[in-house]
Design an enzyme around this catalytic site. Structure first.
Site, PDB file in Angstrom:
ATOM      1  N   ALA A  19      38.238 -20.537  -9.096  1.00 42.92           N
ATOM      2  CA  ALA A  19      37.812 -19.161  -9.349  1.00 42.92           C
ATOM      3  C   ALA A  19      36.366 -18.941  -8.910  1.00 42.92           C
ATOM      4  O   ALA A  19      36.057 -17.977  -8.197  1.00 42.92           O
ATOM      5  CB  ALA A  19      37.973 -18.828 -10.830  1.00 42.92           C
ATOM      6  N   SER A  43      28.835 -26.306 -14.646  1.00 39.17           N
ATOM      7  CA  SER A  43      28.621 -27.372 -15.621  1.00 39.17           C
ATOM      8  C   SER A  43      29.214 -28.689 -15.135  1.00 39.17           C
ATOM      9  O   SER A  43      30.262 -28.704 -14.480  1.00 39.17           O
ATOM     10  CB  SER A  43      29.237 -26.988 -16.964  1.00 39.17           C
ATOM     11  OG  SER A  43      29.140 -28.066 -17.885  1.00 39.17           O
ATOM     12  N   VAL A  51      45.365 -27.240 -12.149  1.00 38.68           N
ATOM     13  CA  VAL A  51      46.716 -27.694 -11.859  1.00 38.68           C
ATOM     14  C   VAL A  51      47.467 -26.717 -10.960  1.00 38.68           C
ATOM     15  O   VAL A  51      48.577 -26.986 -10.543  1.00 38.68           O
ATOM     16  CB  VAL A  51      47.540 -27.925 -13.146  1.00 38.68           C
ATOM     17  CG1 VAL A  51      46.940 -29.033 -13.965  1.00 38.68           C
ATOM     18  CG2 VAL A  51      47.658 -26.647 -13.960  1.00 38.68           C
ATOM     19  N   LYS A  82      54.285 -23.999   2.682  1.00 39.66           N
ATOM     20  CA  LYS A  82      55.206 -23.543   1.640  1.00 39.66           C
ATOM     21  C   LYS A  82      56.012 -22.356   2.152  1.00 39.66           C
ATOM     22  O   LYS A  82      55.452 -21.317   2.491  1.00 39.66           O
ATOM     23  CB  LYS A  82      54.420 -23.158   0.387  1.00 39.66           C
ATOM     24  CG  LYS A  82      55.259 -22.590  -0.745  1.00 39.66           C
ATOM     25  CD  LYS A  82      54.369 -22.207  -1.920  1.00 39.66           C
ATOM     26  CE  LYS A  82      55.147 -21.496  -3.016  1.00 39.66           C
ATOM     27  NZ  LYS A  82      54.258 -21.057  -4.124  1.00 39.66           N
ATOM     28  N   PRO A 107      62.114 -16.674  -1.097  1.00 44.41           N
ATOM     29  CA  PRO A 107      61.399 -16.986   0.142  1.00 44.41           C
ATOM     30  C   PRO A 107      60.226 -16.043   0.384  1.00 44.41           C
ATOM     31  O   PRO A 107      60.135 -14.957  -0.200  1.00 44.41           O
ATOM     32  CB  PRO A 107      62.479 -16.755   1.202  1.00 44.41           C
ATOM     33  CG  PRO A 107      63.258 -15.589   0.644  1.00 44.41           C
ATOM     34  CD  PRO A 107      63.253 -15.767  -0.867  1.00 44.41           C
ATOM     35  N   VAL A 194      25.650 -23.408 -19.642  1.00 45.77           N
ATOM     36  CA  VAL A 194      25.148 -22.212 -20.314  1.00 45.77           C
ATOM     37  C   VAL A 194      25.232 -22.420 -21.821  1.00 45.77           C
ATOM     38  O   VAL A 194      26.314 -22.618 -22.374  1.00 45.77           O
ATOM     39  CB  VAL A 194      25.929 -20.963 -19.882  1.00 45.77           C
ATOM     40  CG1 VAL A 194      25.544 -19.757 -20.741  1.00 45.77           C
ATOM     41  CG2 VAL A 194      25.682 -20.675 -18.403  1.00 45.77           C
ATOM     42  N   GLU A 353      55.477 -18.254 -10.384  1.00 43.86           N
ATOM     43  CA  GLU A 353      55.494 -17.703  -9.032  1.00 43.86           C
ATOM     44  C   GLU A 353      54.166 -17.925  -8.299  1.00 43.86           C
ATOM     45  O   GLU A 353      53.881 -17.264  -7.301  1.00 43.86           O
ATOM     46  CB  GLU A 353      55.826 -16.204  -9.071  1.00 43.86           C
ATOM     47  CG  GLU A 353      57.278 -15.895  -9.422  1.00 43.86           C
ATOM     48  CD  GLU A 353      58.232 -16.067  -8.245  1.00 43.86           C
ATOM     49  OE1 GLU A 353      57.748 -16.291  -7.119  1.00 43.86           O
ATOM     50  OE2 GLU A 353      59.457 -15.978  -8.454  1.00 43.86           O
ATOM     51  N   THR A 355      50.906 -17.276  -8.808  1.00 42.12           N
ATOM     52  CA  THR A 355      50.112 -16.071  -8.572  1.00 42.12           C
ATOM     53  C   THR A 355      48.635 -16.215  -8.946  1.00 42.12           C
ATOM     54  O   THR A 355      47.868 -15.260  -8.780  1.00 42.12           O
ATOM     55  CB  THR A 355      50.705 -14.890  -9.365  1.00 42.12           C
ATOM     56  OG1 THR A 355      50.820 -15.263 -10.752  1.00 42.12           O
ATOM     57  CG2 THR A 355      52.077 -14.502  -8.822  1.00 42.12           C
TER      58      THR A 355
END
Length: 521
Positions: A19, A43, A51, A82, A107, A194, A353, A355
């Protein structure tokens, strides 16, 4: 807070991982040359979840946008191609109604599937009305054939329509790759923790207090602190919308296992239904990533690990298991005051899925666009935030409904978990309308998709694959009449088989990208 420029003067990103470094990459690309200063504080004592090892095709757009080739990043992240996700075990094949639907592949489809995909949806509409025609999605989508024959979604010769596809990868290595790249480009970085947050009189964050580098101030803070949500929830108290009433899973166990690269490497994720959830298998160039997403209400952590190890087989003997607690849901506001939450800090929908990275990418890209549009439109920041949060929440809700539908449409009867999921009525109005339209004779399913904006993240073909792949058709079927136009499935199967021969074997394509043989890495 008034608008003074089309981009913030200084941004602090709290947290690394996928992220943090994806957010930093996109923001650096958009605003660094315009004078925005970016600092990422990471950190070294807080562990990363890491994962999520599969993607949607949006990740390809991410790397293309940054000008990063597959040859540059894939070998560094043990990445593979994929073609889609296979879903075995979600149906009760002992029931004659579902005997022909033991599994299906969701697919990634492209313009190359336009004719065969329309044929699939046509036959599925007929079968919904009780006409006995073939309507299993695997027969109609080219990437299903590629996945089943261990092909990469890369053609040997240029096709008229380029394929869309995703990747498998080591998520920790993706973060490391982006980190190294940005540090080489001069991005400011602190390895620190932090300890505190300072608010100004308006309730915005003025600075974060670090353990070793004192206070760090900025105009905008990006919270990439994972489930802790250190800024957005702990400091600003933004409400959390819980999804546990419709998505039961709250745990995941991850175990790695070896892969034999002298044999064909799969080009699909496999998501197999187990007794109290589902198990993923993700093939990388150096190992398999395996895991079990489950509900602690129906199975203990110890029992879940035992079941997963049995599912994987002896190849995982001696491999350590890692247990992760999950909180499923989303924030009510992702951009609040001068904080933007990205990744697990903003919410999480289980990885069925794949996402997670798509949501990170969408969150940051749409924020950049929204922030710049605020200046152009002269719109007040609160109004802009309301628009942004409303649109992003709708994306979360749309994905949630598609994931929930997997569970509602299961036909297993061998455990209370699956029965409870199927009978659970805590569904959105949109999902209820779609379930009703599909099962009602004469119901206009596509009209309901449009009416409820259900194609925001998943287009009609994906919804058709979901319902058809799980065998949700009338049990009483009639032969097609002489006047019924039926899509020629036999010819389509021959066509897809023939076209799939034009594509590289997965291992062969990976060795082209890696520049060396996989079995000697």
């Amino acid at each position: 807070m008034s608008v003074i420029s089309s981009q913030p003067k200084k941004i602090i990103i709290i947290g690394g991982g996928s992220a943090g470094w994806m957010a930093a990459s996109l923001i650096h690309k958009a605003w660094a040359k315009k004078g925005t200063k970016i600092l990422l504080i990471e950190s070294d004592v807080i562990s990363k979840i890491g994962v999520g090892e599969g993607s949607t095709p949006s990740l390809r757009l991410f790397f293309n946008h940054l000008g990063i080739s597959e040859q540059e990043w894939m070998p560094q992240c043990n990445a593979t191609y994929k073609c889609g996700i296979s879903f075995p075990g979600w149906t009760n094949t002992d029931d004659p109604a579902f005997a022909d639907y033991p599994a299906y592949i969701h697919p990634f489809y492209s313009q190359a599937d336009w004719k065969t995909g329309n044929a699939f949806m046509h036959n599925a509409r007929l079968r919904r009305e009780g006409v006995d025609v073939p309507a299993h999605p695997d027969n109609y989508w080219l990437q299903s054939y590629l996945a089943k024959s261990f092909k990469a979604p890369i053609a040997r010769q240029q096709l008229s329509d380029e394929m869309d596809y995703g990747y498998h990868f080591d998520s920790a290595l993706v973060g490391d790759f982006l980190k190294k790249r940005l540090l080489n480009m001069g991005l400011n970085h602190l390895t620190d923790t932090v300890d505190g947050v300072e608010l100004d009189d308006s309730g915005q964050i003025s600075s974060v207090i670090t353990k070793r580098n004192a206070a760090q101030s900025a105009d905008l803070f990006i919270d990439c602190t994972g489930f802790a949500a250190r800024l957005i929830r702990q400091a600003l108290n933004v409400d959390f919308v819980d999804y546990s009433d419709c998505l039961f899973n709250d745990r995941a166990i991850a175990i790695q296992s070896p892969i034999d690269c002298s044999r064909d490497i799969p080009s699909q994720t496999t998501s197999t239904a187990l007794s109290a959830g589902w198990a993923w298998q993700i093939p990388l160039s150096n190992r398999y990533g395996n895991g079990y997403v489950y509900s602690s209400k129906y199975i203990s952590d110890e029992e879940a690990e035992k079941e997963l190890r049995k599912h994987i087989g002896p190849s995982c003997l001696g491999e350590k298991a890692r247990m992760i607690k999950m909180r499923l849901g989303r924030l009510s506001q992702h951009w609040h005051k001068n904080v933007l939450a990205v990744g697990l800090s903003q919410g999480f929908i289980e990885p069925l899925e794949a996402t997670a990275l798509m949501l990170i990418q969408h969150t940051v890209e749409s924020f950049i666009s929204s922030y710049e549009d605020m200046q152009l439109s002269k719109r007040d920041i609160l109004a802009q935030q309301d628009i942004y949060n409303s649109q992003l929440n709708e994306v979360f809700e749309s994905i949630k409904d598609y994931i929930v539908a997997h569970y509602r449409l299961n036909s297993r009867t061998d455990s209370k978990y699956w029965c409870d999921n199927r009978e659970n009525k805590n569904n959105s109005a949109r999902l209820k309308a779609l379930l009703s339209a599909w099962s009602t004779p004469g119901g206009d399913f596509e009209a309901e998709l449009h009416r409820h904006n259900a194609e925001l993240t998943y287009f009609a073909p994906s919804w058709y694959c979901l319902f058809s792949g799980k065998g949700h058709f009338p049990t009483s079927l009639n032969k097609p009449s002489a006047n019924t136009k039926v899509a020629p499935t036999t010819e389509i199967i021959k066509y897809c088989h023939q076209v799939s021969k034009q594509f590289y074997n997965h291992n062969e394509q990976l060795e082209k990208v890696y520049g060396e043989r996989l079995d000697i890495l």
